[in-house]
Each structure stands twice: as structure tokens, then as C-alpha cells.
Design a protein around this motif. Sequence first.
Motif, short mmCIF file in Angstrom:
data_model
loop_
_atom_site.label_atom_id
_atom_site.label_comp_id
_atom_site.label_asym_id
_atom_site.label_seq_id
_atom_site.Cartn_x
_atom_site.Cartn_y
_atom_site.Cartn_z
N ALA A 41 57.56 18.90 60.04
CA ALA A 41 58.87 18.30 60.56
C ALA A 41 58.34 17.43 61.70
CB ALA A 41 59.91 19.10 60.96
N ALA A 42 57.49 18.04 62.70
CA ALA A 42 57.15 17.16 63.96
C ALA A 42 56.43 15.83 63.55
CB ALA A 42 56.19 18.16 64.80
N ILE A 43 55.65 16.20 62.46
CA ILE A 43 54.79 14.78 61.93
C ILE A 43 55.78 14.04 61.41
CG2 ILE A 43 53.23 14.28 60.18
CD1 ILE A 43 51.70 17.06 60.79
N ARG A 44 56.68 14.29 60.69
CA ARG A 44 57.67 13.48 59.99
C ARG A 44 58.49 12.66 60.85
NH1 ARG A 44 59.05 18.11 56.71
NH2 ARG A 44 60.85 18.26 57.61
N HIS A 45 58.73 13.36 62.22
CA HIS A 45 59.50 12.77 63.25
C HIS A 45 58.60 11.95 64.26
CE1 HIS A 45 62.52 15.20 61.82
NE2 HIS A 45 63.37 14.33 62.49
N HIS A 46 57.31 11.48 63.67
CA HIS A 46 56.42 10.51 64.55
C HIS A 46 55.82 11.28 65.70
CE1 HIS A 46 58.02 7.63 61.88
NE2 HIS A 46 59.30 7.98 62.04
N PHE A 47 55.25 12.49 65.50
CA PHE A 47 54.61 13.33 66.51
C PHE A 47 53.13 13.51 65.89
CE2 PHE A 47 58.76 14.03 68.46
CZ PHE A 47 58.36 14.10 69.62
N THR A 48 52.03 13.37 66.77
CA THR A 48 50.77 13.40 66.09
C THR A 48 50.43 15.09 66.91
OG1 THR A 48 50.27 11.42 66.03
CG2 THR A 48 48.29 12.82 66.19
N PRO A 49 49.71 16.00 66.19
CA PRO A 49 49.37 17.12 66.57
C PRO A 49 48.02 16.84 67.33
CG PRO A 49 50.19 17.51 64.37
CD PRO A 49 50.22 16.14 64.77
N VAL A 50 47.86 17.44 68.55
CA VAL A 50 46.56 17.31 69.24
C VAL A 50 45.79 18.71 69.30
CG1 VAL A 50 46.92 14.70 70.13
CG2 VAL A 50 47.35 16.83 71.43
N HIS A 51 46.42 19.74 69.25
CA HIS A 51 46.02 21.05 69.43
C HIS A 51 47.10 21.67 68.71
CE1 HIS A 51 44.18 24.55 71.64
NE2 HIS A 51 45.47 25.17 71.31
N VAL A 52 46.60 22.70 67.80
CA VAL A 52 46.99 23.99 66.99
C VAL A 52 46.56 25.18 66.94
CG1 VAL A 52 47.97 24.46 64.75
CG2 VAL A 52 48.02 22.04 65.49
N GLU A 53 47.12 26.10 67.47
CA GLU A 53 46.65 27.41 67.48
C GLU A 53 47.42 28.49 67.03
OE1 GLU A 53 43.40 29.87 68.15
OE2 GLU A 53 43.42 27.86 69.42
N ARG A 54 46.95 29.50 66.14
CA ARG A 54 47.80 30.50 65.76
C ARG A 54 47.56 31.64 66.43
NH1 ARG A 54 49.29 30.77 60.10
NH2 ARG A 54 51.32 32.23 59.97
N LEU A 55 48.85 32.12 66.96
CA LEU A 55 48.86 33.25 67.57
C LEU A 55 49.33 34.61 66.93
CD1 LEU A 55 50.76 31.82 70.92
CD2 LEU A 55 48.29 31.70 70.26
N ARG A 56 49.23 35.55 67.64
CA ARG A 56 49.80 36.81 67.25
C ARG A 56 50.83 37.27 68.38
NH1 ARG A 56 48.04 39.14 62.46
NH2 ARG A 56 46.12 38.32 61.57
N LEU A 57 52.18 37.33 68.11
CA LEU A 57 53.09 37.62 69.10
C LEU A 57 54.09 38.73 68.68
CD1 LEU A 57 54.07 36.92 72.02
CD2 LEU A 57 55.23 34.98 70.77
N PHE A 58 53.69 40.13 69.04
CA PHE A 58 54.67 41.13 68.81
C PHE A 58 54.99 41.01 67.13
CE2 PHE A 58 55.92 39.56 73.19
CZ PHE A 58 54.82 40.50 73.58
N GLY A 59 54.17 40.87 66.59
CA GLY A 59 54.40 41.08 65.00
C GLY A 59 54.58 39.64 64.33
N ALA A 60 54.70 38.69 65.00
CA ALA A 60 54.86 37.30 64.48
C ALA A 60 53.65 36.57 64.60
CB ALA A 60 56.01 36.63 65.11
N GLN A 61 53.61 35.31 63.75
CA GLN A 61 52.28 34.61 64.11
C GLN A 61 52.72 33.09 64.14
OE1 GLN A 61 49.04 35.66 61.36
NE2 GLN A 61 50.04 37.18 60.63
N PRO A 62 53.29 33.12 65.16
CA PRO A 62 53.87 31.46 65.61
C PRO A 62 52.43 30.35 65.74
CG PRO A 62 54.00 32.65 67.44
CD PRO A 62 53.70 33.74 66.51
N PHE A 63 52.84 29.29 65.88
CA PHE A 63 51.78 28.22 66.28
C PHE A 63 52.22 27.62 67.63
CE2 PHE A 63 51.89 28.13 61.49
CZ PHE A 63 50.58 28.10 61.29
#
Length: 370
Positions: A321-343
Motif C-alpha cells: 500500500a505504501a508503494i501504491r501511494h508513491h513511497f519508496t522503501p529504502v530499508h525493510v527489516e523483519r522483526l520478532r515482537l512478542f509473537g508477531a513479525q512486523p516489518f
Amino acid sequence: MHTPLVARCLRGLEAVVAAEVLGSGLGAVTELRHREVHFRTHRSVPALRTADDLFLLAARRPDIGPTRQALHNLAELADQTAIDHLLSLRRHSATTPAPDITGIDVSASFLGRRTFTRYDAEDVVGQALARRLRVPYHSRRAGTPPPPGCWGWRLTLDGARATLMLRLDDRPLHRRAYKQRTIPGTLHPPLAAAMARLADIRPGHVVLDPCCGAGTLLIEAALAHPDAHCHGFDLSADAVAAACVNAGDLPVAIRCSDAGRLPLPDHSVDRVLCNPPWGAQVRARGLLATAPSRWWTELRRVLAPDGTAVLLLPDPGHLAAAIRHHFTPVHVERLRLFGAQPFLVRLAPAPGAGRVTATQPRGRATSDRR
């Protein structure tokens, strides 16, 4: 003398913690492991905001493997520990005067399936340490907190080796003194500090959290960058009240507003830090409840063309969705946070994309400090 230390952190933040160690001149990083950054320092009180906790390295040995038959071998860690030297380092390195040791407790974690529990491992090491120290051992098996005067030890087994560590201070680093009030979905302070660090905030920058909750992100940004202008908005009056209490006298402006219609001029924000309400713990309210895409269009409107947004996103769909709204990812990291795995994502406005404008007057946001 260079003291060997271990910083524990969220999975995925190891490189960020290592960068803080190096950037702060604390010492030399010697190793990165699962949720651990090993380094040596010549300073007595290393302060790390992106780490969950900080320990003195006590002893290491090969991992005992998955079966409980080898549990007794963990007692070797207590035998290998230079107790007197370690306790002396702890007394001289803690940020607050260390009370006399009246007991010990051990917290353990391991990777992979095992035929024993963490409490089994804790008890083996804890009882061996207690014999050497001649103090009582407090087991965590019953779920009761350790009594005052207990010094905390940490045991990890990562499949390759077992590591024993002694906590440097009385309380873990992630317990911030400013955190007087919490609300559902409040952000883990070391993660907030890591997000502020990734944002590369500069003097005079306008920093925005459009869904600030209890204010953790802005507080960490203000503590690290007191010369920035930090603004927080939230639709919940309870969240705004909690954020104001937590922020105290810090230069943070916190107001009630809908993230889908921010009271800020176009392109007036240099840095955005946010854990948006995507529904995992906190559901969207106001304009975002019926039109979630407004979050992105409003973010695009207020962010300067050379601005940066550091966000916590729950799944790849939100990154798309961020890319569709004209944002460019320049850093992406997968985390482990209390059972979840957000970016953990750092975004920049896509060059050449059309700018979203609104009726607010143009110009930079003022400091408007509380």
C-alpha cells in the motif's frame, strides 16, 4: 581494561544496536548472534537505548543439546565464572549503586525444541551459582518476582553454545523511568529508540507521530534529539493524556486530532515516526475507520519531498500500500515482537510522483511546544 558485555535486543535489531555501540564510541563489537550484540568497552556506564538489556559476560560452553539428560552440564557455567571479578565489575559499572547481593535469580531462553523447560535450565544454573555465592536462589518456576536484593542472571542456549550473563543494573534497560502511563498498543521503548535512530533526525527537523498513543516514539526522539520539533496527534483523549504525562517537560507538542485530517501545512514535516493503528492491538477510529487509505494520502501530503517516514507495518500488504501511494522503501527489516513479525520500514517519497495538496496554508510546521 576492556569489559566484555552483551546487549540483548529484539530479533531483527541486532545491527541497529551494533550501530549504536559503534556510533556512541562505547567500544568494539566482537560478535552478532540471535538477539545478542557482544562488545567490549572501556567505559564504566555504557548507555544503550536500542537494547532491551545489558549484561556482563560470565561464561560460555557448547550447547547441551535438546535432551534433558545433559542438563547437569549447565552447572559448568557457574563453575567457569570468575565470581569475585564479575561482582566487582557489576558494582563499579552499574548506573545506580548496587545493593549487597542477598540472592540470585536466573532467566533462561533457548532456540529449538527441547525435552526440558526453561525452568529446568534455570534451576540447574541457579542452584550452582547459589552454592558458589552462598546466597539463596529464587526460582521463577512459581511465577513470583524475585525479592529485592536479588541479582539477575541470564542464560541463553542458541543451538551452538550456552551463554551465562549477569545483568549490569538492577532493572532491565527497556523499563524507562518516563513510562508512567500505558495504553493498549503502547510501543516497546527500545524499538521506538531504534526507529528514531533509523530516521536520521537532524537539528531543527520537524518530527511527527500522527497516531502517537502514549508518546513513546516522540519521547525517544526528543531524548535523543532535543533540538528537534516533535509533534504528536491522537484521536483518543486517554492517549493524549497518557502521552502528556509521560513526556513531562520534554519539548513535545501533543494534541488531539484525526490522523486522516492533520492540522499541519503541506510538506511541512521532515520525519514521520509511527506505529499506525492497523487493528492488531488498536483499531482505527475516525476517518481512518472508513477510509484507511487516507492515512497514506495524508502522510504524503504533510511529508516534505526530501522527508523520511519510519513505520512499523504488520504485513507485506501494508508495504504494498505504501508503494501504491508513491513511497519508496529504502530499508525493510523483519522483526520478532512478542509473537508477531512486523516489518520495520523506512520510506521516502517516490521522486517525480504527483504531490497531494490540501487547503491548509503552506509553510513549515512551527515548534508549538507544550
